[in-house]
Scaffold this motif. Sequence first.
Motif, PDB file in Angstrom:
ATOM      1  N   ILE A   1     -44.542 -24.188 -50.201  1.00 55.25           N
ATOM      2  CA  ILE A   1     -45.815 -24.796 -49.781  1.00 55.25           C
ATOM      3  C   ILE A   1     -46.339 -25.725 -50.872  1.00 55.25           C
ATOM      4  N   GLU A   2     -46.247 -25.276 -52.121  1.00 59.10           N
ATOM      5  CA  GLU A   2     -46.701 -26.096 -53.235  1.00 59.10           C
ATOM      6  C   GLU A   2     -45.845 -27.353 -53.379  1.00 59.10           C
ATOM      7  N   ASN A   3     -44.543 -27.226 -53.155  1.00 61.27           N
ATOM      8  CA  ASN A   3     -43.666 -28.394 -53.226  1.00 61.27           C
ATOM      9  C   ASN A   3     -44.051 -29.445 -52.185  1.00 61.27           C
ATOM     10  N   ILE A   4     -44.380 -29.008 -50.978  1.00 60.51           N
ATOM     11  CA  ILE A   4     -44.794 -29.946 -49.932  1.00 60.51           C
ATOM     12  C   ILE A   4     -46.127 -30.595 -50.299  1.00 60.51           C
ATOM     13  N   ARG A   5     -47.067 -29.789 -50.834  1.00 59.51           N
ATOM     14  CA  ARG A   5     -48.370 -30.330 -51.216  1.00 59.51           C
ATOM     15  C   ARG A   5     -48.217 -31.417 -52.292  1.00 59.51           C
ATOM     16  N   VAL A   6     -47.420 -31.147 -53.301  1.00 58.29           N
ATOM     17  CA  VAL A   6     -47.215 -32.119 -54.374  1.00 58.29           C
ATOM     18  C   VAL A   6     -46.493 -33.361 -53.845  1.00 58.29           C
ATOM     19  N   THR A   7     -45.541 -33.160 -52.944  1.00 56.10           N
ATOM     20  CA  THR A   7     -44.822 -34.290 -52.345  1.00 56.10           C
ATOM     21  C   THR A   7     -45.773 -35.204 -51.594  1.00 56.10           C
ATOM     22  N   LEU A   8     -46.690 -34.622 -50.840  1.00 64.25           N
ATOM     23  CA  LEU A   8     -47.667 -35.410 -50.082  1.00 64.25           C
ATOM     24  C   LEU A   8     -48.533 -36.241 -51.013  1.00 64.25           C
ATOM     25  N   GLU A   9     -48.841 -35.711 -52.182  1.00 66.20           N
ATOM     26  CA  GLU A   9     -49.651 -36.444 -53.147  1.00 66.20           C
ATOM     27  C   GLU A   9     -48.878 -37.585 -53.792  1.00 66.20           C
TER      28      GLU A   9
ATOM     29  N   LEU B   1     -38.276 -42.390 -52.651  1.00 68.13           N
ATOM     30  CA  LEU B   1     -39.172 -41.410 -52.048  1.00 68.13           C
ATOM     31  C   LEU B   1     -39.096 -40.142 -52.880  1.00 68.13           C
ATOM     32  N   ILE B   2     -40.232 -39.722 -53.403  1.00 72.33           N
ATOM     33  CA  ILE B   2     -40.285 -38.528 -54.247  1.00 72.33           C
ATOM     34  C   ILE B   2     -40.505 -37.296 -53.381  1.00 72.33           C
ATOM     35  N   ALA B   3     -39.628 -36.323 -53.514  1.00 70.84           N
ATOM     36  CA  ALA B   3     -39.756 -35.045 -52.810  1.00 70.84           C
ATOM     37  C   ALA B   3     -39.629 -33.938 -53.844  1.00 70.84           C
TER      38      ALA B   3
END
Length: 294
Positions: free
Chosen positions: A110-118, A232-234
């Motif tokens: 979940i944290e990885n997705i949140r940081v990716t969105l930012e 694209l940063i993921a």
Amino acid sequence: MENNKQDLMKSIQAKFLRLSKGQKLIAQYILKHYDKAAFMTAAKLGIRVGVSEATVIRFANEFGFNGYPKLQKSLQELIKNKLTTMQRFNLSYDSMTQENVLDEVLKGDIENIRVTLEKINNQTFENIVNSLFKARKVYIIGLRSSSALAGFLAFYLNLILENVQVVAYGVSDIFEQMFNVDERDIIIGIGFARYATRTIEALEFVRSKHGIVVAITDSLSSPLASNANYTLIAQSNITSFVDSLVAPFSVINALIIAVELRGKEKVAKTFSTLESIWEEYNVYSLKDKDNKYL
């Protein structure tokens, strides 16, 4: 990268005598176990060395970081491509237990997705979609654990664009599979630490032939990004020998759907034809009127 690590280590060593007693304990631990410290929260690091969380935060500030997460992130960037699989395996024992593994892994994703969105750049994303529709041919490469991502992306893009090729290990060399590449073509390279050498070389090769290079990777400092026109940063932080690919899969899902929406008329026609084929050859399980599988 190694020089940056040495600079940080030298800075800690140079200031060591001026540090407080608690900060010296932190410094000693980081100097000896920086690979483990990089994946500990301030609270966990404090517990490990026997100081308060506030002392850990003050330690980070002492070395010019605006909070401990900045120091932690710096350590992660410096070491992530150098961690062996065995080191990753050992890290899992320090960060989680059998009892909390489900919570820890899901919260991490979940944290990885949140940081990716930012971090992700919407304009870059749109430019990539435009380039895919203009390209004569789309090459996709993702090796080792990233091969699952490459295959998933290629499977769906091929239904929409019809000019997609996965570049992979096989009978022919990777470069032989792309020997006709030129400025009309695009390659999407997918890779995360530890970065596959052949993926990096493939992107370098396409760049040398003036093709468009897209990187889906975990940082702008990634060797894939250094060869890319678009990146694209993921986020793909790891706490064990298993790569976290949830955020990369999410980015790839978004890319597929964006391409699908752009070419929705063609896609509708394609899937109408495919549905007839799938039904004729029983590709998918079907249910009869009594709701039983045929």
